[in-house]
Design a protein around this motif. Structure first.
Motif, mmCIF file in Angstrom:
data_model
loop_
_atom_site.group_PDB
_atom_site.id
_atom_site.type_symbol
_atom_site.label_atom_id
_atom_site.label_comp_id
_atom_site.label_asym_id
_atom_site.label_seq_id
_atom_site.Cartn_x
_atom_site.Cartn_y
_atom_site.Cartn_z
ATOM 1 N N ARG A 55 0.851 -1.187 -0.194
ATOM 2 C CA ARG A 55 -0.008 -0.062 -0.040
ATOM 3 C C ARG A 55 0.805 1.145 -0.247
ATOM 4 N NH1 ARG A 55 -2.216 -3.972 2.572
ATOM 5 N NH2 ARG A 55 -0.952 -3.894 4.299
ATOM 6 N N TYR A 164 -5.500 -5.373 -8.277
ATOM 7 C CA TYR A 164 -5.085 -4.281 -7.193
ATOM 8 C C TYR A 164 -3.575 -4.600 -6.881
ATOM 9 C CZ TYR A 164 -6.360 -8.047 -4.332
ATOM 10 O OH TYR A 164 -6.503 -9.338 -3.690
ATOM 11 N N GLN A 202 3.527 -16.159 -0.956
ATOM 12 C CA GLN A 202 2.829 -15.198 -1.066
ATOM 13 C C GLN A 202 1.429 -16.145 -1.082
ATOM 14 O OE1 GLN A 202 1.838 -12.411 -0.525
ATOM 15 N NE2 GLN A 202 4.265 -11.658 -0.324
ATOM 16 N N ASN A 203 1.489 -17.374 -1.762
ATOM 17 C CA ASN A 203 0.339 -18.053 -1.887
ATOM 18 C C ASN A 203 0.742 -19.566 -1.708
ATOM 19 O OD1 ASN A 203 -1.753 -16.181 -2.912
ATOM 20 N ND2 ASN A 203 -0.479 -16.266 -4.531
ATOM 21 N N HIS A 238 -4.327 -19.235 -0.859
ATOM 22 C CA HIS A 238 -5.186 -18.800 -1.582
ATOM 23 C C HIS A 238 -6.252 -19.512 -2.026
ATOM 24 C CE1 HIS A 238 -6.676 -17.016 -5.271
ATOM 25 N NE2 HIS A 238 -5.872 -15.773 -5.228
ATOM 26 N N PRO A 263 -7.615 -15.598 2.608
ATOM 27 C CA PRO A 263 -8.162 -14.237 2.385
ATOM 28 C C PRO A 263 -9.088 -14.139 1.409
ATOM 29 C CG PRO A 263 -5.594 -14.079 2.660
ATOM 30 C CD PRO A 263 -6.093 -15.571 2.577
ATOM 31 N N GLN A 265 -10.801 -10.920 0.482
ATOM 32 C CA GLN A 265 -11.027 -9.792 -0.270
ATOM 33 C C GLN A 265 -12.063 -9.160 -0.193
ATOM 34 O OE1 GLN A 265 -7.927 -9.195 0.298
ATOM 35 N NE2 GLN A 265 -6.753 -10.783 -0.574
ATOM 36 N N ARG A 277 -9.822 -12.117 -8.771
ATOM 37 C CA ARG A 277 -9.533 -13.225 -7.847
ATOM 38 C C ARG A 277 -9.672 -14.691 -8.511
ATOM 39 N NH1 ARG A 277 -6.182 -12.728 -3.646
ATOM 40 N NH2 ARG A 277 -7.505 -13.913 -2.299
ATOM 41 N N ASP A 303 -8.057 -11.865 5.049
ATOM 42 C CA ASP A 303 -7.968 -10.358 4.554
ATOM 43 C C ASP A 303 -9.267 -9.737 3.884
ATOM 44 O OD1 ASP A 303 -5.299 -11.151 5.507
ATOM 45 O OD2 ASP A 303 -4.426 -10.957 3.363
ATOM 46 N N ILE A 304 -9.572 -8.533 4.067
ATOM 47 C CA ILE A 304 -10.645 -7.939 3.280
ATOM 48 C C ILE A 304 -10.046 -6.353 3.057
ATOM 49 C CG2 ILE A 304 -12.857 -7.078 3.718
ATOM 50 C CD1 ILE A 304 -13.447 -9.415 5.426
ATOM 51 N N PHE A 334 -8.208 -3.619 5.067
ATOM 52 C CA PHE A 334 -7.421 -2.464 4.553
ATOM 53 C C PHE A 334 -8.276 -1.762 3.554
ATOM 54 C CE2 PHE A 334 -4.801 -6.565 4.398
ATOM 55 C CZ PHE A 334 -3.803 -6.030 5.280
ATOM 56 N N LYS A 335 -7.988 -0.464 3.573
ATOM 57 C CA LYS A 335 -8.706 0.403 2.486
ATOM 58 C C LYS A 335 -7.890 0.272 1.116
ATOM 59 C CE LYS A 335 -7.964 4.247 5.084
ATOM 60 N NZ LYS A 335 -8.253 5.883 5.366
ATOM 61 N N TYR A 336 -8.801 0.040 -0.004
ATOM 62 C CA TYR A 336 -7.997 -0.210 -1.384
ATOM 63 C C TYR A 336 -7.114 1.147 -1.445
ATOM 64 C CZ TYR A 336 -6.962 0.337 -6.057
ATOM 65 O OH TYR A 336 -6.553 0.704 -7.373
HETATM 66 N N1 SAH Z 1 -1.136 -13.762 -1.863
HETATM 67 C C1 SAH Z 1 -2.282 -13.325 -0.582
HETATM 68 C C2 SAH Z 1 -2.040 -11.796 -0.136
HETATM 69 C C3 SAH Z 1 -0.815 -11.057 -0.020
HETATM 70 S S1 SAH Z 1 -0.709 -9.302 0.211
HETATM 71 C C4 SAH Z 1 -3.460 -13.463 -1.177
HETATM 72 O O1 SAH Z 1 -3.827 -13.204 -2.297
HETATM 73 O O2 SAH Z 1 -4.357 -13.701 -0.317
HETATM 74 C C5 SAH Z 1 -1.626 -9.171 1.878
HETATM 75 C C6 SAH Z 1 -2.976 -8.433 1.742
HETATM 76 O O3 SAH Z 1 -2.866 -7.016 1.462
HETATM 77 C C7 SAH Z 1 -4.132 -9.121 0.699
HETATM 78 O O4 SAH Z 1 -4.707 -10.193 1.074
HETATM 79 C C8 SAH Z 1 -4.825 -7.904 0.609
HETATM 80 O O5 SAH Z 1 -5.958 -7.905 1.339
HETATM 81 C C9 SAH Z 1 -3.976 -6.601 0.855
HETATM 82 N N2 SAH Z 1 -3.808 -5.790 -0.219
HETATM 83 C C10 SAH Z 1 -2.808 -6.145 -1.292
HETATM 84 N N3 SAH Z 1 -2.965 -5.056 -2.264
HETATM 85 C C11 SAH Z 1 -3.626 -4.138 -1.862
HETATM 86 C C12 SAH Z 1 -4.039 -2.764 -2.051
HETATM 87 N N4 SAH Z 1 -3.747 -2.160 -3.357
HETATM 88 N N5 SAH Z 1 -4.765 -1.940 -1.375
HETATM 89 C C13 SAH Z 1 -5.237 -2.453 -0.232
HETATM 90 N N6 SAH Z 1 -5.034 -3.624 0.296
HETATM 91 C C14 SAH Z 1 -4.073 -4.270 -0.382
#
Ligand code: SAH
Ligand code: SF4
Ligand code: F3S
Length: 447
Positions: A55, A164, A202-203, A238, A263, A265, A277, A303-304, A334-336
């Motif tokens: 982020r 993202y 990561q996965n 994943h 996660p 999302q 996804r 994770d969301i 997390f906020k996008y």
């Molecule tokens: N590989 C894992 C996640 C790794 S990154 C998966 O796909 O589940 C860890 C977390 O960061 C992600 O699950 C996602 O929720 C968050 N994330 C990744 N990119 C982001 C972005 N651009 N903005 C906000 N959150 C993000």
């Protein structure tokens, strides 16, 4: 004796567990080259930042740090930026921070010794990956930091390209290690005195046997059978590659921990599709049903992301309703954050920052209530805790359950304080939304 013999280095790490573990390996390999690790920037000749760009906030941290310590270059200190910001920004880092002399992405760490020789000559060094590499960073010199848990990266990189996410651009393509090298490292960890292992990727469940014999599930089972291992964890799974076989293996493996981090999302199929996804809400829930059918209760966390471009109020409500259905034991929310190179950065219908903040707060409040109930259910249970630290001021010892829940406990009078890394039986007497409180039973630590 090399001229590096007396050089000192400091390393600060941002980001995910993989990054922290990379730092353990980088530090270990530098030590094996004759460098000495120190705990402050002031004492160091060489300063490493192992960076994260998931982020925007994470990315900015390294530039703040570089700015704070710019003046130290005059004292002859050298700066190295490694990790995901290094890979993403490449040589642009030299423009933004001219006092940096080394920039390297994670796929080039095995070349660090050569790069250090280069900067020792006063040149700049770069190690950047073109996403073609099949190198994994294996070293026998990992400087493990945790006194109770050993990490093993079994797969590097990511090929998923969620709309993202920067990771496929910062970590290169997926590369899996062989079963033998993973098991060798697991045995080494046990020989080093640790009984808990965490497999990383990561996965992590996208691991594909280079020899074509094992699945991720059967590899997990093998690691669980390494003599001396008491607890095996793995993260992050994943949903696309989450199989029933993983649950079967967890059921059959007493050393495999009762926890899956999966996660999601978003709870809206429409948003999941836009995120690329490659699963729907129903497919995610199907995997949750498999996990719920396990013989022992497995804790599920996720994770969301809120405020992905185009996320409507209705989409957001679907995320809240998915949380009600699943009853997660924990979420990272997390906020996008719009990221360079990713397709989502050009998407229409950006959600305003205040609205993202509002959704995040609603989401977190919703989850707090779920967790309050989930954690309360443990009150009265006797569970095994691994001791993770020394006694706090309040007299409590920090521990963790197999479900990955923090469990802080007091020790009965006359009973010795258990050693870090040992296992004890604890009666849970109170619950908070994020942790449990208990009393250790007067018995000896379990074997
Ligand atoms: N590989 C894992 C996640 C790794 S990154 C998966 O796909 O589940 C860890 C977390 O960061 C992600 O699950 C996602 O929720 C968050 N994330 C990744 N990119 C982001 C972005 N651009 N903005 C906000 N959150 C993000
Ligand atoms: Fe990022 Fe998606 Fe890869 Fe996870 S699977 S690291 S979110 S691209
Ligand atoms: Fe961050 Fe790179 Fe990890 S972007 S989350 S350090 S893979």
């Amino acid at each position: 004796m090399s001229s590096e013999q007396n050089k000192t280095f400091f390393i600060e790490t941002f980001g995910c567990q993989m990054n922290f573990h990379d730092s353990e390996k980088v530090a270990g390999s530098l030590v094996s080259q004759g460098y000495r690790q120190v705990q402050t920037v002031e004492e160091a000749d060489l300063i490493f930042y192992n960076t994260c760009s998931i982020r925007d906030k994470a990315e900015q941290k390294v530039f703040h740090r570089l700015n704070d310590y710019k003046k130290l270059q005059k004292q002859g200190k050298q700066f190295a930026v490694i990790g995901c910001v290094a890979q993403q920004e490449g040589e642009r880092i030299f423009e933004r921070a001219p006092h940096v002399s080394l920039v390297a992405g994670s796929a080039s760490y095995s070349h660090l010794p050569e790069m250090l020789v280069q900067i020792g000559r006063g040149e700049r060094a770069t190690g950047l990956d073109d996403r073609q590499t099949d190198e994994t960073f294996e070293t026998e010199f990992t400087a493990r930091v945790s006194p109770h848990r050993g990490y093993i990266t079994i797969i590097e990189g990511c090929d998923k390209f969620c709309a993202y996410c920067v990771v496929p651009y910062t970590r290169g393509r997926e590369r899996s290690r062989t079963v033998e090298s993973v098991l060798d490292e697991a045995r080494q960890i046990v020989q080093g005195g640790l009984t808990e292992i965490q497999l990383l990727g990561q996965n992590v469940n996208s691991w594909a046997d280079p020899e074509g014999k094992h699945t991720f599930a059967t590899l997990l089972a093998e690691v669980g059978r390494v003599p001396g291992i008491r607890r095996v964890r793995f993260t992050t799974s994943h949903p696309r590659h989450f199989t029933r076989q993983i649950v079967e293996v967890l059921d059959a493996g007493p050393t495999l921990c009762d926890h899956v981090h999966l996660p999601v999302q978003s709870g809206s199929t429409r948003v999941l599709t836009a995120m690329q996804r490659e699963y729907t809400r129903d497919e995610y829930l199907e995997r949750i049903a498999w996990i719920r059918q396990a013989k022992r209760e497995l804790s599920i966390t996720t994770d969301i992301i809120v405020g992905f471009p185009g996320e409507t109020e209705e989409d957001f409500h679907q995320t809240l309703s998915l949380m009600d259905e699943v009853q997660f034991d924990g979420i990272f929310s997390f906020k996008y954050s719009p990221r360079p190179n990713t397709p989502a950065i050009t998407m229409q219908d950006a959600i305003p920052e205040e609205e993202k903040t509002r959704r995040l707060n609603v989401l977190n409040e919703h989850q707090r209530e779920i967790q309050r109930r989930n954690y309360q259910r443990h009150v009265g249970q006797v569970v095994e805790a691994m001791v993770e630290g020394t006694q706090h001021k309040l007299g409590q010892v920090p521990g963790r359950t197999t479900q990955n829940k923090p469990l802080n406990f007091t020790i009965p009078e006359g009973v010795a304080i258990p050693a870090v890394g040992s296992y004890v039986r604890v009666r849970v007497i109170r619950a908070h939304p994020n942790s449990l409180v208990g009393e250790m039973l007067a018995a000896e630590p379990t074997q």
